[in-house]
Design a protein around this motif. Structure first.
Motif, mmCIF file in Angstrom:
data_model
loop_
_atom_site.group_PDB
_atom_site.id
_atom_site.type_symbol
_atom_site.label_atom_id
_atom_site.label_comp_id
_atom_site.label_asym_id
_atom_site.label_seq_id
_atom_site.Cartn_x
_atom_site.Cartn_y
_atom_site.Cartn_z
ATOM 1 N N ALA A 102 0.943 -1.135 -0.094
ATOM 2 C CA ALA A 102 -0.116 0.044 0.020
ATOM 3 C C ALA A 102 0.747 1.095 -0.078
ATOM 4 O O ALA A 102 2.054 1.037 0.051
ATOM 5 N N LYS A 103 0.345 2.482 -0.076
ATOM 6 C CA LYS A 103 0.744 3.730 -0.211
ATOM 7 C C LYS A 103 1.824 3.795 1.202
ATOM 8 O O LYS A 103 3.098 4.279 1.046
ATOM 9 N N PHE A 104 1.278 3.616 2.257
ATOM 10 C CA PHE A 104 1.871 3.632 3.646
ATOM 11 C C PHE A 104 2.150 1.986 3.869
ATOM 12 O O PHE A 104 1.268 1.258 3.717
ATOM 13 N N SER A 105 3.475 2.204 4.481
ATOM 14 C CA SER A 105 3.663 0.649 4.754
ATOM 15 C C SER A 105 2.790 0.025 5.880
ATOM 16 O O SER A 105 2.771 1.004 6.876
ATOM 17 N N MET A 106 2.185 -1.007 5.823
ATOM 18 C CA MET A 106 1.266 -1.691 6.864
ATOM 19 C C MET A 106 2.092 -3.205 7.516
ATOM 20 O O MET A 106 1.496 -4.127 7.003
ATOM 21 N N PRO A 107 3.199 -2.979 8.221
ATOM 22 C CA PRO A 107 4.070 -4.165 8.339
ATOM 23 C C PRO A 107 3.089 -5.248 8.557
ATOM 24 O O PRO A 107 2.703 -5.212 9.804
ATOM 25 N N GLY A 108 3.276 -6.552 7.853
ATOM 26 C CA GLY A 108 2.666 -7.641 8.413
ATOM 27 C C GLY A 108 0.931 -7.807 8.438
ATOM 28 O O GLY A 108 0.580 -8.621 8.778
ATOM 29 N N MET A 109 0.721 -6.462 7.986
ATOM 30 C CA MET A 109 -1.097 -6.543 7.921
ATOM 31 C C MET A 109 -1.537 -7.391 6.649
ATOM 32 O O MET A 109 -2.743 -7.572 6.751
ATOM 33 N N MET A 110 -0.990 -7.118 5.487
ATOM 34 C CA MET A 110 -1.353 -7.689 4.295
ATOM 35 C C MET A 110 -0.553 -8.896 3.928
ATOM 36 O O MET A 110 0.256 -9.272 4.350
ATOM 37 N N ASP A 111 -1.079 -9.552 2.660
ATOM 38 C CA ASP A 111 -0.732 -10.776 2.463
ATOM 39 C C ASP A 111 0.298 -10.828 1.129
ATOM 40 O O ASP A 111 0.117 -9.826 0.447
ATOM 41 N N THR A 112 1.184 -11.601 1.153
ATOM 42 C CA THR A 112 2.207 -12.181 0.403
ATOM 43 C C THR A 112 2.173 -13.613 -0.100
ATOM 44 O O THR A 112 2.229 -14.290 0.857
ATOM 45 N N VAL A 113 2.288 -14.007 -1.355
ATOM 46 C CA VAL A 113 2.324 -15.173 -1.451
ATOM 47 C C VAL A 113 3.687 -15.769 -2.474
ATOM 48 O O VAL A 113 3.777 -14.943 -3.454
ATOM 49 N N LEU A 114 4.523 -16.563 -2.028
ATOM 50 C CA LEU A 114 5.587 -16.932 -2.741
ATOM 51 C C LEU A 114 5.593 -18.064 -3.589
ATOM 52 O O LEU A 114 4.691 -19.033 -3.300
ATOM 53 N N ASP A 115 6.129 -18.507 -4.636
ATOM 54 C CA ASP A 115 6.377 -19.707 -5.369
ATOM 55 C C ASP A 115 5.152 -19.983 -6.233
ATOM 56 O O ASP A 115 4.956 -21.061 -6.471
ATOM 57 N N ILE A 116 4.423 -19.071 -6.372
ATOM 58 C CA ILE A 116 3.178 -19.280 -7.446
ATOM 59 C C ILE A 116 3.552 -19.905 -8.888
ATOM 60 O O ILE A 116 4.708 -19.411 -9.296
ATOM 61 N N GLY A 117 2.875 -21.076 -9.374
ATOM 62 C CA GLY A 117 3.310 -21.579 -10.604
ATOM 63 C C GLY A 117 3.726 -22.963 -10.256
ATOM 64 O O GLY A 117 3.901 -23.952 -11.133
ATOM 65 N N LEU A 118 3.984 -23.399 -8.950
ATOM 66 C CA LEU A 118 4.277 -24.665 -8.731
ATOM 67 C C LEU A 118 3.026 -25.616 -8.749
ATOM 68 O O LEU A 118 2.042 -25.321 -8.198
ATOM 69 N N THR A 119 3.208 -26.767 -9.441
ATOM 70 C CA THR A 119 2.100 -27.751 -9.297
ATOM 71 C C THR A 119 2.736 -29.103 -9.287
ATOM 72 O O THR A 119 3.791 -29.065 -9.490
ATOM 73 N N ASP A 120 1.918 -30.097 -9.351
ATOM 74 C CA ASP A 120 2.345 -31.489 -9.278
ATOM 75 C C ASP A 120 3.291 -31.547 -10.515
ATOM 76 O O ASP A 120 4.202 -32.336 -10.525
ATOM 77 N N ALA A 121 2.853 -31.013 -11.628
ATOM 78 C CA ALA A 121 3.632 -31.182 -12.950
ATOM 79 C C ALA A 121 4.801 -30.376 -12.987
ATOM 80 O O ALA A 121 5.738 -31.083 -13.212
ATOM 81 N N SER A 122 4.956 -29.140 -12.271
ATOM 82 C CA SER A 122 5.793 -28.363 -12.503
ATOM 83 C C SER A 122 7.119 -28.515 -11.500
ATOM 84 O O SER A 122 8.425 -28.201 -11.572
ATOM 85 N N VAL A 123 6.697 -29.150 -10.343
ATOM 86 C CA VAL A 123 7.535 -29.320 -9.203
ATOM 87 C C VAL A 123 8.834 -30.248 -9.932
ATOM 88 O O VAL A 123 10.012 -29.859 -9.224
ATOM 89 N N GLY A 124 8.475 -31.276 -10.687
ATOM 90 C CA GLY A 124 9.546 -32.055 -11.073
ATOM 91 C C GLY A 124 10.451 -31.312 -12.060
ATOM 92 O O GLY A 124 11.805 -31.581 -11.913
ATOM 93 N N GLY A 125 9.938 -30.490 -12.989
ATOM 94 C CA GLY A 125 10.685 -29.522 -13.813
ATOM 95 C C GLY A 125 11.535 -28.645 -13.068
ATOM 96 O O GLY A 125 12.830 -28.796 -13.332
#
Ligand code: ADP
Ligand code: MG
Ligand code: MG
Length: 905
Positions: A102-125
């Protein structure tokens, strides 16, 4: 409107390379600074930002704006081309993070997701291409865990429990001891948790993961914790958050990888150096989450000297570029450094002052910018006494920190005991009301069991700069036994020592040593900022306040009623007294003179009472003029209704009734009761007070004028230069003022003639009723100065009786967002401010050069000071202790309009 925008080419998505640090409104703080770093040529993983506009649209309409999906597709395609990989590809998958900002930092208040794109198929790749199977499964389980909790709303404790169990089963001490089989099995468990908790499978379509995560970030703007945080920090609920989509870089590949956080300076002291933490073999939040112990950033020099020296260079670049303390997040992937975030870092008050002068001396910023970098609130923090660090002390209770500082004293449970005590006391009440005022004044600190930051105790204590802790839940106060019981059972009786910390809310049943603020010592003239024992923060404050004085247009006066207060105000740099309230001069011993005055049944009796008061009052003013020699002293004629000096109706009635039962009440009491009944008013705030009192019962007020004149004459004879100004309170229109003015002039002329001294006093008025503000032009024809009484003006403009509303429904009003802060604390610019603006304009056009000030509590409030500066007032007047704060803010007000004034939040 939105379709129009789409047609006119309106966009919601921006490449990092397209933005810059000044676009926080559109791109959020994180996005704007990622853009800035990208354009500085720093190693930032590529990505794009979805604007706050898109979020606002989503929140308003419950769906993404039209065209957003297409824009995201285009930017994703570009990212895939740039990286030469496809999102979630089965052979060589691109993974991304989806981050809120957001415009002003709101530490720990909102969400972040890492590693989007991993699936049963792509984990092997991923495993094949990195030749690291363990890493691929570690990333996959992280994705399901984060996605499950933040996007799918699964209770994160379920994942944590499964994780702990996996470690137990594997006999692993920490996450890195889990091998590929453990992680693979854990991923299976996580998928089952998702299925059983949500009734559906973890999504196997990378594109769907992305869309869902973006939506979850939009929605995280409105979680309860985010709303509560914004209310506290006064961040508008309407801003929305941006969403940053960024190619993943991997700190969890092994020991040659890791993640860290750093500051370009010590945010506690402002000193330059290497401050930060680093964790090998870790991703994202791991470094601050406490899963393993990070090492000090210095150790990175040994672990990976190449990355370390590159990081040091980048940090120097950032500091030079932002010309300020920056904090950063970085990740090292197999020896390659990546910058993931930066922002101008939060800092303590002491660090803010030290850094402002350091950067100034380094030539990185100019004086105006240095002034923009420090605030009056920070200065106020530096002026409170504090408890000496005391690791063994255990609080017995904890409340809401309502007014900062540290206070130690014996517990008392009412005003009488507070006033009677010889040493410092802490006034302990369930809650306070105006009857407790004498006790609050007498006490070193106030502790209540009820009420929040806007309760009576909190507001009054803040106004006086007195330490206060309110809303101490579980504190059981027994007025009858004169003791309180803390939640843990500790009992404190009257006369026993308590310490309260108004900065943290902690309450102790023992004496904690207090240290005076060195900054106050400096203002008091006890500490030379140049001397070697002075802390560098004192020298920094001294310099900044000098710069502020050089720049400010506004004068700063003090509200002071006694010679001591006046003298302190002068030491603290006041340019005069903007408000001397005379009612305090009739309390205590002198009450009985007012009683005789009210009871007087003849001219002689009345004159006798006044004659007894006159020399006392002359003495009061002589002391004030001496302390403020050569500077204006604005004396407000008696303002409150007379009954405030008489006994309380109920108390007196009870006393008389009891006496009558026993066979006859005291004659004097009966007369007094009669008088109290006659003076009783339903709404005393709107009754016979102020100028009305002066016109209807002139004796007392004219005695005051005579005292002012005689005191001035005495000081002139002593060779001084007194500058009295007589201020008429609570006028509603020009007629009232004109009549008063004639009376005042007559008395002044009288004294001048009798004493042979040419006494002069300016005669002006408070503007504190809407009608006075609206007819200010006519009033200014005869008034020589205006002073806005913004407390009463706020009461009467809103129709709020302050004593009633602040403690009762203001908390609800603040909660509902009707105003972000009490209008008694920070001026209501839209309404009350408009009345002020009208009066300034019409007053000055009737009398060019009319002196205009403000003497309400708002005179010490930073935002209000800026507002009054903008209206071209001559001065603000505030309590002596706030004078340095007002001086600093007045200086800042002069430079904030100039370019470069960013958000200080
Ligand atoms: P917050 O705003 O709570 O700090 P962030 O959006 O910064 O959340 O992300 C959380 C953590 O994930 C941070 O440590 C950040 O550095 C890390 N992170 C974010 N994006 C990436 C990425 N693309 N690659 C590696 N780590 C990332
Ligand atoms: Mg972050
Ligand atoms: Mg008033």
């Amino acid at each position: 409107m939105t379709t129009d925008e789409t047609r006119t080419g309106h966009r919601y998505v921006y490449e990092f390379a397209e933005g810059g640090k000044d676009q926080k409104d559109l791109l959020g703080g994180k996005g704007a600074n990622l853009a800035e770093m990208t354009n500085l040529g720093l190693p930032v993983p590529p990505g794009f930002t979805i604007s706050t506009e898109a979020c606002r649209h989503y929140l308003e309409h419950g769906e993404e704006p039209p065209g957003l999906a297409r824009e995201v597709d285009e930017h994703l395609a570009r990212l895939e081309r740039e990286r030469g990989m496809r999102l979630g590809d089965g052979d060589d998958p691109l993974l991304v993070s989806v981050r809120s900002g957001a415009k002003f930092s709101m530490p720990g208040m909102m969400d972040t997701v890492l590693d989007i794109g991993l699936t049963d198929a792509s984990v092997g790749g991923l495993a094949r291409i990195t030749r690291n199977e363990r890493f691929a499964w570690d990333s996959y389980r992280r994705l399901i865990q984060m996605f499950g909790a933040t996007v799918l709303g699964v209770d994160s404790a379920r994942f944590d429990d499964a994780f702990e169990e996996a470690k137990r089963n594997a006999g692993a001490d920490s996450d890195i001891d889990l091998d590929v089989h453990d992680l693979c099995a854990l991923t299976g468990t996580y998928k089952q948790i998702v299925r059983s908790q949500t009734g559906r499978d973890f999504p196997q379509d990378p594109r769907e993961q992305l869309v869902m995560a973006i939506r979850a970030v939009f929605e995280s703007w409105n979680t309860d914790r985010a709303r509560v945080y914004r209310r506290q920090e006064r961040i508008p609920h309407t801003l929305g958050t941006a969403v940053n989509v960024m190619a993943m870089v991997y700190g969890n590949l092994g020991d040659d990888s890791g993640t860290g956080v750093a500051f370009t300076r010590d945010p506690a002291t402002g000193k330059q150096g290497v401050y930060g933490d680093y964790l090998q073999f870790a991703q994202g939040e791991d470094v601050v989450a406490g899963i393993r112990n990070p090492v000090p950033l210095q150790d990175l020099e040994r672990i990976d000297p190449g990355s370390y020296s590159e990081l040091m260079e980048i940090m120097a670049t950032l500091e030079r570029h932002y010309r300020d303390l920056c904090d950063i997040e970085f990740t090292i992937e197999r020896g390659k450094l990546w910058m993931l975030q930066t922002r101008v870092g939060k800092r303590t008050a002491a660090a803010a002052f030290r850094m402002a002068v350091q950067l100034l001396d380094d030539g990185l910023i100019d004086v105006a910018e240095a002034l923009r970098r420090v605030t009056g609130d920070q200065l106020a923090q530096l002026m409170f006494p504090s408890f000496d660090r005391h690791p063994d002390a255990k609080p017995i209770a904890s409340g809401v920190p309502a007014s900062p500082g540290a206070a130690v004293g014996t517990a008392v449970f009412d005003s009488r005991a507070a006033e009677a005590a010889t040493g410092p006391v802490i006034l302990v009440r369930r809650e306070t009301n105006p009857d407790d005022l004498p006790g609050i004044i007498a006490a070193a600190g106030v502790l209540t069991s009820r009420g929040g930051k806007t309760s009576h105790a909190a507001v009054v204590a803040r106004g006086m700069g007195k330490t206060c802790v309110v809303g101490t839940d579980g504190l059981d106060i027994d007025y009858g036994q004169r003791q309180f019981t803390a939640p843990g059972g500790v009992v404190v009786a009257e006369g026993e020592v308590v310490s309260i910390d108004g900065t943290t809310g902690a309450v102790y049943a023992e004496e904690i040593p207090v240290v005076d603020s060195p900054v106050v010592e400096y203002f008091e003239g006890h500490l030379d900022p140049e001397s070697p024992d002075a802390d560098s923060v004192v020298a920094a404050v001294a310099r900044m306040i000098t710069y502020a004085d050089e720049r400010r247009r506004l004068g700063v006066h003090a509200n002071a009623d006694t010679p001591d207060d006046a003298a302190r105000a002068r030491r603290f740099g006041a340019d005069g007294i903007g408000l001397c309230r005379t009612e305090h001069m009739f309390l205590g011993e002198r009450r009985r003179h007012i009683e005789s005055l009210v009871l007087a049944d003849s001219h002689e009796a009345r004159d006798k009472a006044l004659a007894e008061l006159l020399p006392l009052q002359i003495g009061d003013f002589v002391g004030l003029f001496a302390a403020m020699d050569g500077l204006p002293v604005t004396i407000r004629l008696l303002d409150p209704p007379l009954h405030e000096f008489l006994p309380d109706l109920t108390d007196l009635s009870v006393r008389v009734a009891l006496a009558e039962q026993r066979g006859g009440a005291d004659e004097g009491d009966l007369e007094l009761l009669d008088a109290v009944r006659r003076h009783h008013e339903q709404n005393p705030m709107l009754g016979l007070r102020g100028v009305r009192l002066g016109l209807v019962v002139p004796g007392l007020v004219m005695m005051q004028v005579r005292a002012v004149a005689e005191a001035a004459a005495a000081r002139i004879r002593a060779g001084d230069d007194p500058r009295p100004e007589i201020m008429v309170p609570l006028i509603g229109g020009a007629e009232e003022f004109e009549l008063m003015r004639e009376e005042i002039e007559r008395v002044l002329a009288d004294v001048a003639e009798a004493s042979g001294v040419d006494v002069r006093a300016k005669i002006g008025t408070m503007i504190e009723l809407p009608r006075a503000a609206l007819t200010a032009g006519r009033i200014a024809e005869t008034a020589e100065f205006f002073s806005f009484g913004t407390n009463d003006l706020t009461q009467t403009a809103w129709g709020f009786s302050r004593d009633d509303v602040e403690g009762s429904f203001f908390p609800a009003y603040l909660d509902k967002g009707i105003f972000p802060v009490s209008p008694f604390q920070s001026l209501d610019e839209e309404g009350v401010g408009r009345l002020v603006a009208i009066a300034v304009e019409e007053g000055r056009s009737a009398r060019p050069g009319l002196t205009i000030g403000i003497c309400g509590e708002h005179g010490g409030d930073p935002d209000s000071v800026h507002f009054f500066d903008g209206l071209g007032l001559d001065y603000v007047s505030c309590s002596p202790f706030r004078v340095p704060v007002a001086r600093l803010e007045a200086g800042r007000a002069s430079v904030l309009g100039e370019e470069g004034g960013g958000d200080s939040r």
